[in-house]
Design an enzyme around this catalytic site. Structure first.
Site, PDB file in Angstrom:
ATOM      1  N   HIS A  69       0.864  -1.200   0.145  1.00  0.00           N
ATOM      2  CA  HIS A  69      -0.192  -0.156   0.028  1.00  0.00           C
ATOM      3  C   HIS A  69       0.787   1.118  -0.048  1.00  0.00           C
ATOM      4  CE1 HIS A  69      -2.851  -3.079   1.411  1.00  0.00           C
ATOM      5  NE2 HIS A  69      -3.869  -2.071   1.102  1.00  0.00           N
TER       6      HIS A  69
ATOM      7  N   ASP B 259      -4.800  -6.059  -7.587  1.00  0.00           N
ATOM      8  CA  ASP B 259      -4.990  -5.367  -6.404  1.00  0.00           C
ATOM      9  C   ASP B 259      -5.058  -3.752  -6.638  1.00  0.00           C
ATOM     10  OD1 ASP B 259      -5.139  -4.644  -3.724  1.00  0.00           O
ATOM     11  OD2 ASP B 259      -3.336  -6.019  -3.131  1.00  0.00           O
TER      12      ASP B 259
END
Length: 370
Positions: A224, A294
């Site tokens: 992330h 993702d």
């Protein structure tokens, strides 16, 4: 008499068209509409006005899906898409009613810390993967998956980005191990409980999505936030759960990870890598279903690649659905921009029409299975 015959013929044709499903396009989709099906987008709002950008994306751009969150990361507050069961059910219905092709409505409802439908909103408590692995009762794991699916199906949510089948190689991993998201450090045990959880989701009428290919469990940082290199920590054993899920036909989708392993691909992370997605996932493991990325707005991608380059690489690598959570960074026009980029690349030959058609057909087969 002739007019009556024509009118009757029209009525009959409309009846048969209606029988094919609640949502039906009036004509065959064009290239832009097929590209739209390859996008899954996040949005802001627990209720939606008629001119909301996400509704425009659904109506005008034919996007294939949306993802729901309860927390807005960029704003730093729990005010996103979820307040209560009745509110969420109404929101999902509003989204689906805008679509000519049924939407994939997705959520991350693994249980434990990754749990968008929290008790404080009026939903039932859940178990983490770590808790289920420690209990080590596949029947209980299957029931946990079924219970989650029952709640999701009641809300109209048809995709769960779960189970997480990363092997707990590094218990201090900030994205997986330290958050209780792995069933076990034993790949076979991960496979066993991953299958059980996915079967429970299926029994409850919700599509599963195993993640994060090729395995995030050995990482020492979080994709992330930036580039995540597993070159020195990843082993082939982390493919065991993915192989098991594919061979047993327990998985409905596979999610990629933005992980770098220079032993396999010296240039690109898995999400953008043909060696990972086509050679290993499709070739070696035999996966012919939908591959979803993702979040393409994670630091591991946006800090290293432009939007156009990331989109081109991921599609040519073999990804079918590009996920834009629109949560780490909010871009209300991300779908419009991305569709324009892909369309231009198809026109100039950087992405083939055949590659788009492959993804479109996989997505349609998945939707038809619902």
């Amino acid at each position: 008499m002739h007019r009556i015959f024509i009118a009757a013929a029209i009525i009959i044709s409309l009846v048969f068209a209606g029988c094919s499903g609640r949502h039906r396009s009036r004509s065959a989709p064009n290239m832009e509409e097929k590209i739209g099906q390859m996008l899954m987008v996040g949005f802001r709002g627990t209720e939606l006005a008629g001119d909301a950008s996400i509704l425009e994306d659904i109506r005008r751009r034919n996007i294939g899906g949306v993802i729901l969150f309860d927390y807005d990361v960029e704003l730093g507050k729990p005010d996103r898409n979820i307040k209560s069961p009745p509110q969420l059910k109404g929101l999902v219905s509003r989204l689906q009613s805008a679509a000519s092709t049924p939407l994939l409505i997705a959520i991350d409802q693994e249980g434990g810390t990754v749990n968008r439908l929290k008790e404080k909103y009026g939903f039932s408590p859940t178990y983490s993967a770590e808790q289920l692995g420690e209990r080590d009762d596949p029947a209980f794991t299957e029931k946990s998956g079924y219970d989650i699916a029952s709640t999701l199906a009641e809300m109209g949510v048809n995709v769960n980005f779960a189970p997480c089948i990363d092997v707990n190689v590094n218990p201090d991993n900030p994205a997986i191990g330290s958050r209780g998201r792995s069933f076990s450090a034993d790949p076979e045990k991960v496979a066993l409980h991953g299958r059980a959880f996915a079967e429970g989701l299926g029994r409850g009428g919700v599509l599963s999505c195993v993640k994060h290919f090729p395995g995030h469990g050995s990482a020492y940082n979080d994709s992330h936030k930036g580039l995540t290199d597993i070159t020195d920590t990843w082993t082939q054993s982390e493919l065991v759960p993915f192989r098991s899920m594919i061979e047993s036909a327990a998985a409905d989708m596979v999610m990629t990870a933005h992980l770098v392993n220079t032993n396999i691909d010296p240039k690109y992370p898995a999400t953008l890598s043909e060696k990972f997605l086509t050679d290993i996932l499709r070739g070696e493991l035999g996966w012919d279903g939908v591959i979803v990325t993702d979040d393409m707005q994670m630091g591991a991608i946006v800090q290293e690649y432009s939007l156009s380059r990331a989109v081109r690489l991921s599609i040519n690598a073999g990804a079918d659905i590009l996920l834009f959570g629109n949560n780490l960074h909010y871009e209300p026009d991300i779908a419009e921009k991305t569709i324009a980029i892909i369309t231009e690349m198809v026109l100039n030959g950087e992405i083939s029409k055949g590659r788009i058609e492959e993804s479109y057909q996989r997505i349609m087969r998945l939707k038809n299975s619902l």
